[in-house]
Design a protein around this motif. Structure first.
Motif, PDB file in Angstrom:
ATOM      1  N   CYS A  63     -40.340  29.206  -2.160  1.00 32.69           N
ATOM      2  CA  CYS A  63     -39.797  30.459  -2.667  1.00 32.69           C
ATOM      3  C   CYS A  63     -39.708  31.451  -1.512  1.00 32.69           C
ATOM      4  CB  CYS A  63     -40.784  30.919  -3.736  1.00 32.69           C
ATOM      5  SG  CYS A  63     -40.696  32.608  -4.224  1.00 32.69           S
ATOM      6  N   THR A  67     -40.946  34.202  -1.448  1.00 31.20           N
ATOM      7  CA  THR A  67     -42.280  34.787  -1.285  1.00 31.20           C
ATOM      8  C   THR A  67     -43.109  33.989  -0.275  1.00 31.20           C
ATOM      9  OG1 THR A  67     -42.194  35.680  -3.509  1.00 31.20           O
ATOM     10  CG2 THR A  67     -44.381  35.461  -2.538  1.00 31.20           C
ATOM     11  N   HIS A  77     -46.745  28.304  -5.333  1.00 33.72           N
ATOM     12  CA  HIS A  77     -47.088  28.876  -6.644  1.00 33.72           C
ATOM     13  C   HIS A  77     -46.103  28.456  -7.737  1.00 33.72           C
ATOM     14  CE1 HIS A  77     -44.442  31.755  -4.568  1.00 33.72           C
ATOM     15  NE2 HIS A  77     -43.928  31.935  -5.765  1.00 33.72           N
ATOM     16  N   GLU A  78     -45.156  27.559  -7.402  1.00 36.36           N
ATOM     17  CA  GLU A  78     -44.148  27.134  -8.391  1.00 36.36           C
ATOM     18  C   GLU A  78     -44.276  25.627  -8.567  1.00 36.36           C
ATOM     19  OE1 GLU A  78     -40.366  28.433  -6.907  1.00 36.36           O
ATOM     20  OE2 GLU A  78     -40.963  30.533  -6.860  1.00 36.36           O
ATOM     21  N   GLU A  83     -41.984  28.736 -13.153  1.00 38.20           N
ATOM     22  CA  GLU A  83     -42.505  30.020 -12.650  1.00 38.20           C
ATOM     23  C   GLU A  83     -41.379  30.994 -12.302  1.00 38.20           C
ATOM     24  OE1 GLU A  83     -44.262  33.121 -10.178  1.00 38.20           O
ATOM     25  OE2 GLU A  83     -42.711  31.712  -9.606  1.00 38.20           O
TER      26      GLU A  83
HETATM   27 ZN    ZN Z   1     -41.891  32.405  -6.207  1.00 41.79          ZN
END
Ligand code: ZN
Ligand code: ZN
Length: 341
Positions: A37, A39, A58-59, A143
């Motif tokens: 991502c 991020t 985190h995904e 997510e």
């Molecule tokens: Zn993300």
């Protein structure tokens, strides 16, 4: 097991790590896919706060390999998506129901080890089951979809609304689909990439625009434009100064500009309050995925939201270092890491 660590800001490496031992209330999940991502790139560059050394990612989604002694609703062999954002449940914001603003928020893949690894430890309350019949790559989109759902909810897109989406990355492509699902009659996607414009049209955009020749506001808002008068809601999904500044100008009087793109910490933009005031244009923001992760899982499990066309490529853990440490190549929508091959 192998895991990709952010060792320090600007320093990623893949190394051997202990396979996590699930606590009594945790699941041990074998990762099937984990999305890279924007991020993660911000985290790598130190433009988003984190706590290195930590495994990013985190995904993610995967298959449960073991469960702690107090886990009630999950068994080994089940497929789950993980909501990475863990709220405390005891601070004033949590008590108001605004868990995304929790004063003690911790995130898997930012503050504790995440999904760019063969295994992750996932608290049971963060897990949502996905069907075993689902394509193993699709769970990685729960997510980002959950974050888009929160934004579309907050922006109050209604049947018959008009929507402009700036940015043809994964967030833009998901917002186009959610806006149509919410009943928007006109959805315009603005992106430079011809391939992304074509894809957006196949996913429900009623028109698309290449911003390269300039005059974007006129080409959309003018009487002869794509959306005369502007949109009820403009979603900024590019995370770029220029497009954040442009977004309120693309809104109709009484409309809103929703900022979903993530700009680097410290980045400033120029707005003209006088102009906003006279048109009652609101600037809105939306942060993460409060209570939307299960809806995202339902939308993906049911095939209501298309995610297969958003997968640009899959990479292993070693290759992921290169992908995270460089800007996404033009035309790329989402790269997924498959830590177990
Ligand atoms: Zn993300
Ligand atoms: Zn809290």
């Amino acid at each position: 097991m192998k895991a990709l660590f952010l060792q320090t800001i600007g320093n990623l490496s893949v190394s051997d790590a202990e396979k996590p031992l699930p606590r009594p209330n945790e699941l041990l999940v074998r990762i099937e896919a984990c999305g890279i991502c924007g991020t993660d790139r911000h985290l790598f560059l130190g433009e988003f706060p984190s706590k290195p050394p930590v495994t990013l990612g985190h995904e993610f989604a995967g298959i449960i390999e073991a469960v702690g002694s107090e886990v009630r609703d999950f068994r080994p062999g089940m497929r789950v998506t993980g909501d990475p954002n863990i709220y405390c449940g005891r601070c004033p914001e949590c008590h108001r129901g605004r868990v995304q603003l929790c004063q003690n928020l911790t995130a898997i893949g930012i503050h504790r080890n995440g999904g760019f690894a063969q295994y992750v430890a996932l608290p049971e309350k963060q897990a949502i089951a996905l069907p075993l019949t689902l394509d193993p790559l699709w769970g990685a989109f729960c997510e980002p979809l959950a974050c888009c759902l929160h934004g579309v909810d907050l922006a109050d897109v209604r049947p018959g609304s008009s929507v402009t989406v700036i940015g043809g990355g994964v967030i833009g492509m998901l917002v186009v689909q959610l806006a149509r699902l919410a009943g928007a009659a006109n959805v315009i996607l603005v992106t430079r990439s011809a391939a992304k414009r074509k894809l957006a049209e196949s996913l429900g955009a009623t028109a698309t625009l290449d911003p390269s020749p300039g005059e974007v506001i006129g080409r959309i808002k003018a009487a002869s434009g794509l959306l005369p008068g502007g949109a009820n809601v403009v979603f900024e999904c590019a995370g770029v100064k220029e497009t954040v500044e442009q977004a309120p100008h693309l809104a109709a009087p009484g409309g809103a500009a929703m900022i979903l793109g993530v700009l680097p910490k410290g980045q400033k933009v120029e707005i003209e309050p006088f102009d906003l005031l006279f048109h009652e244009v609101r600037i809105l923001t939306s942060f993460i995925n409060p209570f939307t992760h299960r809806r995202a899982a339902e939308l993906i499990a049911s095939g209501t939201i298309a995610v297969a066309p958003l997968i640009s490529r899959t990479v292993g853990l070693d290759e992921a270092i290169e992908v995270i440490s460089h800007p996404a190549p033009g035309g790329e929508i989402r790269a997924l890491v498959l830590p177990n091959g």
